[in-house]
Write a protein that holds these residues in place. Structure first.
Motif, PDB file in Angstrom:
ATOM      1  N   ILE A  48       0.836  -1.202   0.000  1.00 60.98           N
ATOM      2  CA  ILE A  48       0.000   0.000   0.000  1.00 60.98           C
ATOM      3  C   ILE A  48       0.872   1.254   0.000  1.00 60.98           C
ATOM      4  CG2 ILE A  48      -2.007  -1.068   1.071  1.00 60.98           C
ATOM      5  CD1 ILE A  48      -1.066   0.040   3.760  1.00 60.98           C
ATOM      6  N   SER A  49       2.124   1.081  -0.442  1.00 61.58           N
ATOM      7  CA  SER A  49       3.044   2.215  -0.537  1.00 61.58           C
ATOM      8  C   SER A  49       3.285   2.546  -2.012  1.00 61.58           C
ATOM      9  CB  SER A  49       4.362   1.858   0.156  1.00 61.58           C
ATOM     10  OG  SER A  49       5.297   2.902   0.050  1.00 61.58           O
ATOM     11  N   PRO A  50       3.227   3.817  -2.395  1.00 61.74           N
ATOM     12  CA  PRO A  50       3.021   5.021  -1.577  1.00 61.74           C
ATOM     13  C   PRO A  50       1.554   5.366  -1.348  1.00 61.74           C
ATOM     14  CG  PRO A  50       3.493   5.642  -3.832  1.00 61.74           C
ATOM     15  CD  PRO A  50       3.581   4.137  -3.789  1.00 61.74           C
ATOM     16  N   ALA A  51       0.636   4.583  -1.963  1.00 54.88           N
ATOM     17  CA  ALA A  51      -0.791   4.865  -1.783  1.00 54.88           C
ATOM     18  C   ALA A  51      -1.561   3.556  -1.778  1.00 54.88           C
ATOM     19  CB  ALA A  51      -1.302   5.785  -2.898  1.00 54.88           C
ATOM     20  N   ALA A  52      -2.676   3.507  -1.018  1.00 57.30           N
ATOM     21  CA  ALA A  52      -3.436   2.274  -0.843  1.00 57.30           C
ATOM     22  C   ALA A  52      -4.052   1.782  -2.148  1.00 57.30           C
ATOM     23  CB  ALA A  52      -4.517   2.484   0.215  1.00 57.30           C
ATOM     24  N   PHE A  53      -4.400   2.709  -3.046  1.00 53.32           N
ATOM     25  CA  PHE A  53      -5.066   2.282  -4.284  1.00 53.32           C
ATOM     26  C   PHE A  53      -4.118   1.521  -5.222  1.00 53.32           C
ATOM     27  CE2 PHE A  53      -3.357   6.470  -5.410  1.00 53.32           C
ATOM     28  CZ  PHE A  53      -2.800   6.229  -6.654  1.00 53.32           C
ATOM     29  N   LEU A  54      -2.818   1.515  -4.885  1.00 46.01           N
ATOM     30  CA  LEU A  54      -1.850   0.760  -5.692  1.00 46.01           C
ATOM     31  C   LEU A  54      -1.751  -0.699  -5.265  1.00 46.01           C
ATOM     32  CD1 LEU A  54       1.058   3.368  -5.943  1.00 46.01           C
ATOM     33  CD2 LEU A  54      -0.587   2.748  -7.712  1.00 46.01           C
ATOM     34  N   LEU A 106       0.067  -7.690  -8.077  1.00 50.30           N
ATOM     35  CA  LEU A 106       0.258  -8.266  -9.406  1.00 50.30           C
ATOM     36  C   LEU A 106       1.737  -8.265  -9.796  1.00 50.30           C
ATOM     37  CD1 LEU A 106      -1.095  -9.375 -11.974  1.00 50.30           C
ATOM     38  CD2 LEU A 106      -1.250  -7.012 -12.804  1.00 50.30           C
ATOM     39  N   GLU A 107       2.444  -7.204  -9.418  1.00 51.13           N
ATOM     40  CA  GLU A 107       3.873  -7.124  -9.748  1.00 51.13           C
ATOM     41  C   GLU A 107       4.649  -8.276  -9.132  1.00 51.13           C
ATOM     42  OE1 GLU A 107       7.655  -4.035  -9.205  1.00 51.13           O
ATOM     43  OE2 GLU A 107       5.797  -3.748  -8.068  1.00 51.13           O
ATOM     44  N   ASP A 108       4.329  -8.624  -7.880  1.00 49.56           N
ATOM     45  CA  ASP A 108       5.046  -9.703  -7.207  1.00 49.56           C
ATOM     46  C   ASP A 108       4.810 -11.051  -7.874  1.00 49.56           C
ATOM     47  OD1 ASP A 108       6.621  -8.583  -5.330  1.00 49.56           O
ATOM     48  OD2 ASP A 108       5.304  -8.919  -3.624  1.00 49.56           O
ATOM     49  N   PHE A 109       3.637 -11.249  -8.451  1.00 45.99           N
ATOM     50  CA  PHE A 109       3.349 -12.542  -9.054  1.00 45.99           C
ATOM     51  C   PHE A 109       3.690 -12.593 -10.539  1.00 45.99           C
ATOM     52  CE2 PHE A 109       0.882 -12.756  -5.187  1.00 45.99           C
ATOM     53  CZ  PHE A 109       1.148 -14.044  -4.762  1.00 45.99           C
TER      54      PHE A 109
END
Length: 243
Positions: A161-167, A173-176
């Motif tokens: 949720i860094s730098p914003a929760a909407f991310l 998705l990036e991690d997977f």
């Protein structure tokens, strides 16, 4: 998230050409991948034993110089990607990943595996099989999750949720997608290199394949370096402090 995990595991069903299967219970295992993988392990173990059996404080020549060069190389890579505070504990992991991929790739470029007949399919570099590259990518994913959780605990998940929760969806998705990128990059490059050499050997068997094979040795080493560098970068990203 579940769809990304399923996509990664389904990718292990991708096969190019015919394969020699071992049936173990209800599972089918690519036997030719395991055979060449054991050969790669044997090469690494033999060189390591011969080089480190009688260590000298100041090696003048021989295999000890080679192993110390690779050790220093991996230490520098880990320090650059992970940072001075945490890099030492990850040197064995990155070194193992790098050496396995490097020796696997070179075995495919240097050894004419196709002349060895097996009941079905043919032998090739382990990294020429999507199952191997997916396994290496999953190990890397487990490593950077472990690195982050072992250092930060549950606070590791604040990064989503860094730098914003909407991310949050994008960060998850990036991690997977990281293991997907790692596995398909390595698999695609090694498969393409071996296919090009095989086609050129069939069409122009004497002269043209030689520079292509030399180029293949170079790119094979680069692929091992890229994979190890990205693995280190992902671990470094997981353990870095965000202020």
């Amino acid at each position: 998230m579940l769809s990304e995990i399923n996509l990664l595991f389904d990718s292990a069903e991708v096969s190019v050409g015919q394969h020699y299967y071992w049936e173990i219970g209800s599972y089918s295992i690519h036997g030719q991948v395991l055979m060449v993988s054991w050969f790669v392990f044997a090469i690494i173990a033999t060189i390591s034993f011969l080089a480190n059996n009688q260590l000298k404080p100041i090696p003048e020549e021989g295999l000890q110089n080679l192993t110390e060069f690779f050790t220093e190389f991996i230490r520098d890579l880990a320090k650059t990607q992970i940072g001075e505070e945490d890099y030492e504990k990850w040197v064995p992991f990155l070194g193992t990943i790098f050496l396995f991929i490097f020796v696997s790739n070179w075995s495919g470029a240097l050894i004419p595996w196709h002349v060895i007949e097996i009941p079905n399919g043919e032998l090739a570099a382990p990294t020429n099989d999507i199952n191997t590259t997916v396994a290496l990518a999953l190990l890397t994913s487990i490593a950077y999750f472990y690195a982050g959780l072992s250092k930060k605990g549950l606070g590791y998940f604040k990064r989503y949720i860094s730098p914003a929760a909407f991310l949050l969806p994008i960060n998850v998705l990036e991690d997977f997608t990281k293991p997907l990128s790692l596995s398909f990059r390595l698999f695609g490059n090694i498969l393409a290199d071996e296919l090009v050499v095989a086609v050129l050997v069939a069409l122009v068997p004497l002269i043209v394949p030689i520079p292509i094979m030399l180029l293949g040795l170079f790119t094979s080493g680069i692929q091992a370096l890229v994979f190890a560098t990205l693995a280190g970068a992902y671990i470094g990203e997981a353990v870095e402090d965000h202020h």
